[in-house]
Design a protein around this motif. Structure first.
Motif, PDB file in Angstrom:
ATOM      1  N   UNK A 134      38.954  38.266  21.875  1.00 34.74           N
ATOM      2  CA  UNK A 134      38.966  36.748  21.945  1.00 34.74           C
ATOM      3  C   UNK A 134      38.878  36.095  23.289  1.00 34.74           C
ATOM      4  N   UNK A 135      37.863  35.960  23.896  1.00 38.20           N
ATOM      5  CA  UNK A 135      37.864  35.583  25.275  1.00 38.20           C
ATOM      6  C   UNK A 135      36.744  34.510  25.220  1.00 38.20           C
ATOM      7  N   UNK A 136      37.187  33.242  25.943  1.00 35.01           N
ATOM      8  CA  UNK A 136      36.283  32.119  26.051  1.00 35.01           C
ATOM      9  C   UNK A 136      35.446  32.307  27.006  1.00 35.01           C
ATOM     10  N   UNK A 137      35.333  33.209  27.767  1.00 34.01           N
ATOM     11  CA  UNK A 137      34.379  33.563  28.889  1.00 34.01           C
ATOM     12  C   UNK A 137      34.458  35.122  29.295  1.00 34.01           C
ATOM     13  N   UNK A 138      33.320  35.777  29.784  1.00 38.88           N
ATOM     14  CA  UNK A 138      33.336  37.005  30.220  1.00 38.88           C
ATOM     15  C   UNK A 138      34.261  37.076  31.463  1.00 38.88           C
ATOM     16  N   UNK A 139      34.040  38.556  31.656  1.00 45.18           N
ATOM     17  CA  UNK A 139      34.898  38.905  32.892  1.00 45.18           C
ATOM     18  C   UNK A 139      34.309  39.286  34.143  1.00 45.18           C
ATOM     19  N   UNK A 140      32.952  39.201  34.113  1.00 43.43           N
ATOM     20  CA  UNK A 140      32.079  39.373  35.389  1.00 43.43           C
ATOM     21  C   UNK A 140      32.327  38.154  36.176  1.00 43.43           C
ATOM     22  N   UNK A 141      32.851  38.818  37.565  1.00 41.22           N
ATOM     23  CA  UNK A 141      33.004  37.395  38.661  1.00 41.22           C
ATOM     24  C   UNK A 141      31.858  37.064  39.181  1.00 41.22           C
ATOM     25  N   UNK A 142      31.526  35.895  39.459  1.00 43.26           N
ATOM     26  CA  UNK A 142      30.368  34.969  39.916  1.00 43.26           C
ATOM     27  C   UNK A 142      30.761  34.675  41.202  1.00 43.26           C
ATOM     28  N   UNK A 169      18.058  41.186  45.042  1.00 41.79           N
ATOM     29  CA  UNK A 169      19.191  40.531  44.833  1.00 41.79           C
ATOM     30  C   UNK A 169      18.611  39.180  44.323  1.00 41.79           C
ATOM     31  N   UNK A 170      17.660  38.768  44.955  1.00 43.71           N
ATOM     32  CA  UNK A 170      16.825  37.352  44.593  1.00 43.71           C
ATOM     33  C   UNK A 170      16.430  37.635  43.430  1.00 43.71           C
ATOM     34  N   UNK A 171      15.666  38.521  42.862  1.00 44.44           N
ATOM     35  CA  UNK A 171      15.305  38.593  41.619  1.00 44.44           C
ATOM     36  C   UNK A 171      16.423  38.471  40.439  1.00 44.44           C
ATOM     37  N   UNK A 172      17.382  39.154  40.693  1.00 40.32           N
ATOM     38  CA  UNK A 172      18.845  38.945  39.715  1.00 40.32           C
ATOM     39  C   UNK A 172      19.338  37.836  39.778  1.00 40.32           C
ATOM     40  N   UNK A 173      19.370  36.941  41.030  1.00 36.12           N
ATOM     41  CA  UNK A 173      20.043  35.768  41.179  1.00 36.12           C
ATOM     42  C   UNK A 173      19.363  34.623  40.714  1.00 36.12           C
ATOM     43  N   UNK A 175      16.197  34.694  38.294  1.00 34.93           N
ATOM     44  CA  UNK A 175      16.016  35.001  36.917  1.00 34.93           C
ATOM     45  C   UNK A 175      17.041  35.472  35.939  1.00 34.93           C
ATOM     46  N   UNK A 176      18.214  35.384  36.442  1.00 37.20           N
ATOM     47  CA  UNK A 176      19.427  35.903  35.506  1.00 37.20           C
ATOM     48  C   UNK A 176      19.045  37.207  34.889  1.00 37.20           C
ATOM     49  N   UNK A 177      18.384  38.059  35.435  1.00 35.52           N
ATOM     50  CA  UNK A 177      17.938  39.278  34.649  1.00 35.52           C
ATOM     51  C   UNK A 177      19.037  40.375  34.987  1.00 35.52           C
ATOM     52  N   UNK A 178      18.864  41.480  34.159  1.00 35.31           N
ATOM     53  CA  UNK A 178      19.721  42.379  34.399  1.00 35.31           C
ATOM     54  C   UNK A 178      19.173  43.445  35.342  1.00 35.31           C
ATOM     55  N   UNK A 179      19.830  44.377  36.145  1.00 37.38           N
ATOM     56  CA  UNK A 179      19.475  45.115  37.132  1.00 37.38           C
ATOM     57  C   UNK A 179      18.462  45.868  36.630  1.00 37.38           C
ATOM     58  N   UNK A 180      18.553  46.611  35.462  1.00 37.00           N
ATOM     59  CA  UNK A 180      17.851  47.556  34.940  1.00 37.00           C
ATOM     60  C   UNK A 180      16.319  46.848  34.719  1.00 37.00           C
ATOM     61  N   UNK A 277      26.301  44.282  40.421  1.00 37.18           N
ATOM     62  CA  UNK A 277      25.027  43.914  40.060  1.00 37.18           C
ATOM     63  C   UNK A 277      24.933  42.751  39.088  1.00 37.18           C
ATOM     64  N   UNK A 278      25.835  42.877  37.864  1.00 37.77           N
ATOM     65  CA  UNK A 278      26.092  41.722  36.815  1.00 37.77           C
ATOM     66  C   UNK A 278      26.409  40.587  37.430  1.00 37.77           C
ATOM     67  N   UNK A 279      27.117  40.541  38.576  1.00 39.43           N
ATOM     68  CA  UNK A 279      27.550  39.293  39.191  1.00 39.43           C
ATOM     69  C   UNK A 279      26.657  38.190  39.513  1.00 39.43           C
ATOM     70  N   UNK A 280      25.328  38.684  39.656  1.00 43.84           N
ATOM     71  CA  UNK A 280      24.132  37.710  40.055  1.00 43.84           C
ATOM     72  C   UNK A 280      23.675  37.076  38.820  1.00 43.84           C
TER      73      UNK A 280
END
Length: 330
Positions: A134-142, A169-173, A175-180, A277-280
């Motif tokens: 049970x988490x209100x939010x994820x753990x990935x730091x922003x 990095x711009x694409x991930x930041x 478009x909110x996409x995954x690095x893959x 990667x996921x931080x973006x």
């Protein structure tokens, strides 16, 4: 006058009729049960389409198999008690609850497939429970907006590798996409419609979506494409060869290589190394919502099926709490 059924000609040409009869005969025969090795190979190759999930599940199953081998357990002898003992061992090793849940999920799906194919008679992981998360939010730091500005300011536009890293990095930041998905891009996926540009992303689960390019992202992509001269269906983000990092290899950058690049860039920009990667993805969603964007829109941009998943990337509450907690003064 009715014809004798025994002498009535076939409605299909004889060769085709014979082939169909042969197929029907074979279909009526009992299907051979798959061996455990065959069922496992089929599960990991044909049943899991996402390469990241396949990699994780393969690692989880291999770890469990090694644990069983160390206790002299054969496949047929594994029971729910054994799987529960393995779960307890993971907990004792202080594995994260999400990791334990994923490992048990991998075993349930693998054993279920083995039961379906006849390689096993029962699924020993089916009844084994894991602790609820049970988490209100994820753990990935922003990253904070000023940290993103600091990161982008650290790139040298005179260097080819810097242009590549800034664009990735711009694409991930933006478009909110995954690095893959970012690593799979080709120049053809950067679509120029004259007055606007789009990025065509291929996400996990076969989902394909086109995201409008932020003007800053379009600037980064244009600079990279012009300097690299990459075109057509070649990988957009390629690795470099040589000590000078001035020659492209033609091979797409992998997600692990992208992570190594992120760590180097964070160090160069004098930023904390805990970001990934996921931080973006989390950074983009949080910044979008902070500036008045709607959760439903962020959900569409991120490609989430459920807005609750998108909400898990929202770090606005954390930033608000930090702004409030500094009111405690001694």
């Amino acid at each position: 006058m009715e014809m004798d059924p025994q002498t009535e000609p076939s409605l299909l040409p004889t060769p085709i009729a014979s082939q169909m009869a042969g197929h029907l005969t074979r279909a009526a025969e009992p299907t051979r049960r798959k061996t455990a090795s065959e069922a496992a190979a089929e599960f990991f190759s044909a049943k899991i389409s996402n390469e990241n999930t396949r990699e994780s599940y393969t690692r989880d199953a291999t770890q469990f198999a090694s644990w069983c081998a160390g206790r002299g357990l054969t496949l047929e002898a594994i029971t729910s008690v054994d799987v529960a003992a393995y779960r307890d061992q993971l907990v004792k090793e202080r594995k994260q609850p999400a990791t334990v849940k994923r490992q048990l999920s991998a075993l349930r799906m693998l054993f279920s497939h083995m039961v379906t194919t006849g390689a096993m008679t029962h699924n020993p992981a089916r009844e084994v429970k894991t602790a609820p998360i049970r988490r209100a939010e994820g753990k990935t730091p922003a990253l904070q907006p000023e940290q993103m500005h600091q990161l982008f300011a650290s790139f040298d536009p005179a260097k080819l590798i810097d242009l590549r890293d800034r664009a990735l990095i711009g694409v991930m930041a933006y478009t909110f996409c995954r690095v893959s998905a970012a690593c799979k891009l080709t120049p053809a996926d950067y679509i120029d419609l004259g007055r606007s540009t789009f990025v065509r992303l291929r996400e996990k689960g076969g989902v394909e979506r086109e995201i409008p390019c932020h003007p800053v992202l379009a600037e980064y992509l244009d600079a990279w494409l012009k300097a690299s001269a990459i075109a057509g269906s070649s990988p957009l983000f390629q690795t470099f060869t040589g000590q000078a990092h001035d020659a492209l290899s033609g091979r797409a950058l992998g997600r692990d290589e992208a992570l190594q690049m992120i760590k180097r860039r964070l160090k160069r920009a004098q930023l904390p190394s805990l970001f990934s990667n996921h931080s973006f993805r989390a950074t983009g969603i949080t910044t979008f919502l902070e500036n008045g964007g709607q959760l439903e829109t962020a959900q569409r941009i991120a490609g989430h099926a459920d807005s609750r998943t998108t909400k898990g990337y929202d770090r606005r509450a954390t930033r608000l709490e930090l702004a409030e907690i500094v009111r405690v003064k001694y």
